[in-house]
Design a protein around this motif. Structure first.
Motif, mmCIF file in Angstrom:
data_model
loop_
_atom_site.group_PDB
_atom_site.id
_atom_site.type_symbol
_atom_site.label_atom_id
_atom_site.label_comp_id
_atom_site.label_asym_id
_atom_site.label_seq_id
_atom_site.Cartn_x
_atom_site.Cartn_y
_atom_site.Cartn_z
ATOM 1 N N MET A 1 143.132 20.794 -13.601
ATOM 2 C CA MET A 1 142.707 21.677 -14.384
ATOM 3 C C MET A 1 140.946 21.547 -14.663
ATOM 4 S SD MET A 1 143.464 25.279 -16.100
ATOM 5 C CE MET A 1 141.680 25.030 -16.981
ATOM 6 N N ASN A 2 140.685 20.606 -13.949
ATOM 7 C CA ASN A 2 139.675 19.496 -14.939
ATOM 8 C C ASN A 2 139.360 19.213 -13.473
ATOM 9 O OD1 ASN A 2 139.774 19.848 -17.715
ATOM 10 N ND2 ASN A 2 140.638 17.144 -17.662
ATOM 11 N N ASN A 3 139.328 19.415 -12.180
ATOM 12 C CA ASN A 3 139.202 18.979 -11.010
ATOM 13 C C ASN A 3 138.674 20.345 -9.987
ATOM 14 O OD1 ASN A 3 139.002 15.690 -11.578
ATOM 15 N ND2 ASN A 3 141.287 16.057 -10.239
ATOM 16 N N THR A 4 139.378 21.872 -10.985
ATOM 17 C CA THR A 4 139.518 22.749 -10.073
ATOM 18 C C THR A 4 137.927 23.477 -10.576
ATOM 19 O OG1 THR A 4 140.946 23.426 -10.817
ATOM 20 C CG2 THR A 4 140.232 25.166 -10.014
ATOM 21 N N PRO A 5 136.951 23.781 -9.134
ATOM 22 C CA PRO A 5 135.629 24.193 -9.330
ATOM 23 C C PRO A 5 135.264 24.922 -9.996
ATOM 24 C CG PRO A 5 136.272 23.931 -7.248
ATOM 25 C CD PRO A 5 137.659 23.926 -8.007
ATOM 26 N N LYS A 6 134.760 25.562 -11.118
ATOM 27 C CA LYS A 6 134.507 26.486 -12.503
ATOM 28 C C LYS A 6 134.570 28.135 -11.740
ATOM 29 C CE LYS A 6 133.934 23.748 -15.778
ATOM 30 N NZ LYS A 6 135.098 22.425 -15.929
ATOM 31 N N PHE A 13 141.091 33.888 -13.399
ATOM 32 C CA PHE A 13 141.274 34.348 -14.476
ATOM 33 C C PHE A 13 141.437 35.715 -14.152
ATOM 34 C CE2 PHE A 13 138.959 36.354 -18.491
ATOM 35 C CZ PHE A 13 140.401 36.033 -19.249
ATOM 36 N N GLY A 14 141.072 35.906 -13.395
ATOM 37 C CA GLY A 14 140.900 37.335 -12.381
ATOM 38 C C GLY A 14 142.244 37.501 -12.629
ATOM 39 N N ALA A 15 143.421 37.627 -12.036
ATOM 40 C CA ALA A 15 144.151 37.771 -11.075
ATOM 41 C C ALA A 15 144.974 37.420 -12.453
ATOM 42 C CB ALA A 15 144.562 36.247 -9.939
ATOM 43 N N VAL A 16 144.856 36.594 -13.382
ATOM 44 C CA VAL A 16 145.940 36.240 -14.942
ATOM 45 C C VAL A 16 145.921 37.890 -14.999
ATOM 46 C CG1 VAL A 16 145.998 35.539 -16.879
ATOM 47 C CG2 VAL A 16 145.697 34.822 -15.125
ATOM 48 N N LEU A 17 144.494 38.496 -15.819
ATOM 49 C CA LEU A 17 144.099 39.962 -16.073
ATOM 50 C C LEU A 17 144.622 40.720 -15.580
ATOM 51 C CD1 LEU A 17 140.383 39.470 -17.361
ATOM 52 C CD2 LEU A 17 142.552 39.346 -19.288
ATOM 53 N N GLU A 18 144.459 40.545 -14.056
ATOM 54 C CA GLU A 18 145.112 42.328 -12.949
ATOM 55 C C GLU A 18 146.290 42.176 -13.164
ATOM 56 O OE1 GLU A 18 145.344 43.244 -8.271
ATOM 57 O OE2 GLU A 18 144.546 41.208 -9.451
ATOM 58 N N VAL A 42 129.463 39.278 -16.434
ATOM 59 C CA VAL A 42 128.975 39.314 -14.871
ATOM 60 C C VAL A 42 128.839 38.349 -13.717
ATOM 61 C CG1 VAL A 42 126.455 38.183 -15.086
ATOM 62 C CG2 VAL A 42 126.736 39.006 -17.352
ATOM 63 N N ILE A 43 129.969 37.277 -14.034
ATOM 64 C CA ILE A 43 130.013 36.447 -12.923
ATOM 65 C C ILE A 43 131.594 36.503 -12.047
ATOM 66 C CG2 ILE A 43 130.214 34.251 -12.089
ATOM 67 C CD1 ILE A 43 127.761 33.214 -13.613
ATOM 68 N N GLY A 44 132.640 36.755 -13.086
ATOM 69 C CA GLY A 44 133.861 36.168 -12.469
ATOM 70 C C GLY A 44 133.956 37.467 -11.852
ATOM 71 N N ARG A 45 134.368 38.483 -13.097
ATOM 72 C CA ARG A 45 134.864 40.477 -12.469
ATOM 73 C C ARG A 45 134.370 40.372 -11.114
ATOM 74 N NH1 ARG A 45 134.273 44.520 -16.843
ATOM 75 N NH2 ARG A 45 132.982 45.389 -16.299
ATOM 76 N N PRO A 46 132.620 40.413 -11.266
ATOM 77 C CA PRO A 46 132.549 40.707 -9.973
ATOM 78 C C PRO A 46 132.716 39.784 -8.628
ATOM 79 C CG PRO A 46 130.968 40.775 -11.028
ATOM 80 C CD PRO A 46 131.844 40.587 -11.871
ATOM 81 N N ARG A 47 132.795 38.546 -8.796
ATOM 82 C CA ARG A 47 133.546 37.833 -7.797
ATOM 83 C C ARG A 47 135.253 38.168 -7.816
ATOM 84 N NH1 ARG A 47 131.881 32.911 -5.586
ATOM 85 N NH2 ARG A 47 134.070 31.410 -5.665
ATOM 86 N N TYR A 48 135.888 38.299 -8.457
ATOM 87 C CA TYR A 48 137.153 38.904 -8.794
ATOM 88 C C TYR A 48 137.185 39.871 -7.074
ATOM 89 C CZ TYR A 48 141.961 39.776 -8.678
ATOM 90 O OH TYR A 48 143.690 39.370 -8.660
ATOM 91 N N ALA A 49 136.710 41.129 -7.608
ATOM 92 C CA ALA A 49 137.083 42.228 -7.522
ATOM 93 C C ALA A 49 136.201 42.007 -5.844
ATOM 94 C CB ALA A 49 136.111 43.168 -7.406
ATOM 95 N N ARG A 53 139.257 42.802 -2.880
ATOM 96 C CA ARG A 53 138.989 43.433 -1.465
ATOM 97 C C ARG A 53 139.154 42.493 -0.259
ATOM 98 N NH1 ARG A 53 133.922 46.150 -4.358
ATOM 99 N NH2 ARG A 53 133.505 44.042 -4.257
ATOM 100 N N GLY A 54 138.685 41.969 -0.051
ATOM 101 C CA GLY A 54 138.610 41.016 0.472
ATOM 102 C C GLY A 54 137.288 40.780 1.791
#
Length: 54
Positions: A1-6, A13-18, A42-49, A53-54
């Motif tokens: 996880m340390n090497n995974t981009p934020k 995290f969005g996939a987990v919440l879904e 502010v950032i994560g939820r819109p990015r995941y959406a 949507r693709g």
């Protein structure tokens, strides 16, 4: 996880919440520190959406 981009972590995290039910989602989100929760909304939820949507 340390090497995974934020930003990738936010997408994952969005996939987990879904997959979580509303009660689980509330528990997970309530366990986050306030700044992290803000970043998610502010950032994560819109990015995941956009990603879903693709």
């Amino acid at each position: 996880m340390n090497n995974t981009p934020k930003l990738t972590l936010l997408t994952l995290f969005g996939a987990v919440l879904e997959e979580a039910n509303p009660a689980e989602r509330a528990i997970v989100l309530s366990g986050l520190a306030t700044p992290v929760r803000v970043i998610w909304h502010v950032i994560g939820r819109p990015r995941y959406a956009r990603r879903v949507r693709g």
